[in-house]
Write an enzyme that holds these catalytic residues in place. Structure first.
Site, PDB file in Angstrom:
ATOM      1  N   SER A 137      20.160  38.348  27.749  1.00 27.55           N
ATOM      2  CA  SER A 137      21.609  38.418  27.641  1.00 27.55           C
ATOM      3  C   SER A 137      22.162  37.213  26.881  1.00 27.55           C
ATOM      4  O   SER A 137      21.826  36.067  27.191  1.00 27.55           O
ATOM      5  CB  SER A 137      22.225  38.474  29.042  1.00 27.55           C
ATOM      6  OG  SER A 137      23.628  38.439  29.002  1.00 27.55           O
ATOM      7  N   LYS A 156      16.050  38.243  34.402  1.00 24.39           N
ATOM      8  CA  LYS A 156      16.983  38.075  33.286  1.00 24.39           C
ATOM      9  C   LYS A 156      16.672  36.783  32.550  1.00 24.39           C
ATOM     10  O   LYS A 156      16.160  35.820  33.128  1.00 24.39           O
ATOM     11  CB  LYS A 156      18.425  38.059  33.777  1.00 24.39           C
ATOM     12  CG  LYS A 156      18.812  36.888  34.665  1.00 24.39           C
ATOM     13  CD  LYS A 156      20.295  36.953  35.031  1.00 24.39           C
ATOM     14  CE  LYS A 156      20.735  35.753  35.858  1.00 24.39           C
ATOM     15  NZ  LYS A 156      20.106  35.723  37.177  1.00 24.39           N
ATOM     16  N   HIS A 217      35.524  45.430  21.514  1.00 20.80           N
ATOM     17  CA  HIS A 217      36.548  44.880  20.623  1.00 20.80           C
ATOM     18  C   HIS A 217      36.336  45.290  19.171  1.00 20.80           C
ATOM     19  O   HIS A 217      36.887  44.653  18.262  1.00 20.80           O
ATOM     20  CB  HIS A 217      36.596  43.363  20.752  1.00 20.80           C
ATOM     21  CG  HIS A 217      37.145  42.899  22.059  1.00 20.80           C
ATOM     22  ND1 HIS A 217      38.489  42.745  22.290  1.00 20.80           N
ATOM     23  CD2 HIS A 217      36.513  42.595  23.230  1.00 20.80           C
ATOM     24  CE1 HIS A 217      38.678  42.342  23.541  1.00 20.80           C
ATOM     25  NE2 HIS A 217      37.500  42.253  24.126  1.00 20.80           N
ATOM     26  N   LYS A 248      41.658  49.869  24.331  1.00 16.02           N
ATOM     27  CA  LYS A 248      42.074  48.875  23.339  1.00 16.02           C
ATOM     28  C   LYS A 248      42.485  49.608  22.062  1.00 16.02           C
ATOM     29  O   LYS A 248      43.587  50.135  21.995  1.00 16.02           O
ATOM     30  CB  LYS A 248      40.967  47.841  23.138  1.00 16.02           C
ATOM     31  CG  LYS A 248      40.790  46.945  24.377  1.00 16.02           C
ATOM     32  CD  LYS A 248      39.770  45.862  24.174  1.00 16.02           C
ATOM     33  CE  LYS A 248      39.778  44.849  25.312  1.00 16.02           C
ATOM     34  NZ  LYS A 248      39.471  45.413  26.635  1.00 16.02           N
ATOM     35  N   THR A 277      33.031  57.264  41.847  1.00 16.59           N
ATOM     36  CA  THR A 277      34.354  56.910  41.329  1.00 16.59           C
ATOM     37  C   THR A 277      35.088  58.159  40.853  1.00 16.59           C
ATOM     38  O   THR A 277      34.524  58.977  40.112  1.00 16.59           O
ATOM     39  CB  THR A 277      34.229  55.920  40.160  1.00 16.59           C
ATOM     40  OG1 THR A 277      33.592  54.722  40.629  1.00 16.59           O
ATOM     41  CG2 THR A 277      35.601  55.546  39.615  1.00 16.59           C
ATOM     42  N   THR A 278      36.349  58.295  41.252  1.00 13.43           N
ATOM     43  CA  THR A 278      37.173  59.393  40.759  1.00 13.43           C
ATOM     44  C   THR A 278      37.270  59.328  39.238  1.00 13.43           C
ATOM     45  O   THR A 278      37.443  58.252  38.664  1.00 13.43           O
ATOM     46  CB  THR A 278      38.584  59.310  41.373  1.00 13.43           C
ATOM     47  OG1 THR A 278      38.471  59.431  42.794  1.00 13.43           O
ATOM     48  CG2 THR A 278      39.482  60.410  40.847  1.00 13.43           C
TER      49      THR A 278
END
Length: 407
Positions: A137, A156, A217, A248, A277-278
């Protein structure tokens, strides 16, 4: 324990350091963005110009997006009715995922309630699918990526920002037979610099690693159809998982991953962040699909966006302000102190009707506090002139006078 006192202590620390975050109540006006109304604490309304929004292309007010949302509301109502497994999958969700898969040249896509959840859920689930997975990462990856990698319980490695040589050393030091994944971003939101996508893909090929690219982004704004930097550089086919946002440049709400059919199916089947999750409302899915479809053909809006960013950066440089310019649409002006940054933000708002939030630690390292401007195609010459005049007056009057800025 006096729990209230502990909460007071925690909040007091933020106030003392100048890092306490305040929200202002604004009301966007359809067809008038970046202009909005600021509702002050005394109940009065003041017109302002928003210079820190992430609706980068103004698509949150585009007629095609609004029409699609109205049509979906009239047809289906407000909510989705449940998780994707329990009544929450509609034709609008399937249409959106088809648009996203096509955008990135992938076989499939999977929509989440936010790009944060998409990153967190996917990266925390991958070690269940690939036992022994090592994730490499970039040190400046978004908090959602860091959280997902942290929670997955697997190994990691953190490589220095955009440092391909350091990444190579880390890859070479590990078991060549271990499954590997490299997680990084295309545009880093605080400095506006680009990730070395091609070089990282080369390393992934050499060491047999998967690639995971956050294009949050960049989607909508780069590439001939708005597929992001990977599309712009003809590298999307070398990326195994692309993460993006609908909130965005696409101007709506939600997040997603685009990948192979098997990858999306596995994440759909194993990730708690997706399963429980809904789903996003059908109207939101419809608006996002309309926005994506429109931006696939509207290269002119991307060109205007880049032009406005270049103009603003050129004018800030001409003033001698300490900006960071890596060639992207993000325009950070470094102030270097949280209290001074907050004071400058307040003066811009109170004196000039310019809204730009201060960016402080932990979002950026201490000593690099900044104002982060996000010009858009709907920020015209008048708005830019007003901003330049305001910054010129405040910076020349206050920037070198720390006591006055802190008052």
């Amino acid at each position: 324990m006096d729990y209230t006192a502990k909460l007071d202590e925690a909040l007091s620390r933020l106030h003392e350091e100048g890092r306490y975050r305040t929200f202002i109540d604004i009301e966007r006006r359809k067809g008038q963005f970046p202009h909005a109304t600021w509702r002050k604490s005394d109940g009065s309304d003041t017109p302002i110009t928003v210079w820190c929004g992430n609706d980068y292309l103004g698509m949150g007010q585009h007629p095609a997006v609004l029409a699609a949302m109205h049509e979906a509301i009239d047809a289906t109502g407000a909510g989705s009715g449940g998780t994707r497994n329990i009544s929450g999958t509609t034709v609008y969700h399937k249409r959106l995922e088809a648009e996203l898969a096509d955008l990135h040249g992938k076989d499939a896509a999977l929509v989440f309630s936010s790009a944060y959840i998409a990153n967190d859920a996917t990266l925390s689930t991958l070690p269940k699918l690939f036992p022994g997975l090592i994730i490499y990462s970039d040190e400046l990856n978004h908090a959602s990526m860091i959280e997902g990698i942290k929670r997955n319980g697997g190994a990691k490695r953190i490589f220095r920002h955009n440092d391909v040589a350091h990444l190579r050393d880390l890859l070479a030091a590990d078991d060549p037979c271990a499954p590997k994944l490299i997680a990084f971003e295309s545009v880093y939101s605080m400095d506006g610099d680009f990730g070395p996508i091609a070089e990282i893909c080369d390393l992934a090929d050499e060491f047999g690693a998967l690639t995971y690219l956050d294009e949050v982004h960049a989607v909508g704004m780069y590439g001939p159809r708005g597929g992001g930097v990977a599309e712009r550089d003809n590298l999307a086919h070398r990326i195994d998982v692309i993460n993006g946002t609908l909130g965005k440049a696409f101007g709506v709400f939600g997040g997603y991953i685009a990948a192979s059919t098997r990858m999306c199916d596995a994440i759909r089947s194993y990730a708690p962040g997706f399963i429980f999750t809904t789903s996003i409302p059908p109207a939101v899915a419809a608006g996002a699909a309309a926005s994506i479809a429109h931006l696939k053909t509207d290269s002119a809006i991307r060109e205007r966006h880049q032009t406005q960013a270049r103009i603003l950066k050129a004018r800030l440089k001409a003033m001698g302000l300490p900006i960071i310019d890596h060639g992207s649409h993000i325009v950070p002006v470094i102030v270097g102190d949280p209290k001074h940054t907050k004071a400058l933000s307040d003066m811009l708002l109170d004196g000039y009707g310019i809204y730009v939030q201060p960016i402080n630690f932990p979002t950026v390292p201490r000593g690099t506090e900044r104002l982060r401007f996000t010009p858009s195609p709907v920020h015209g010459a008048r708005e830019t002139d007003t901003l330049i005049r305001a910054l010129d007056a405040l910076w020349s009057h206050c920037a070198l006078n720390r006591q006055e800025l802190s008052a």
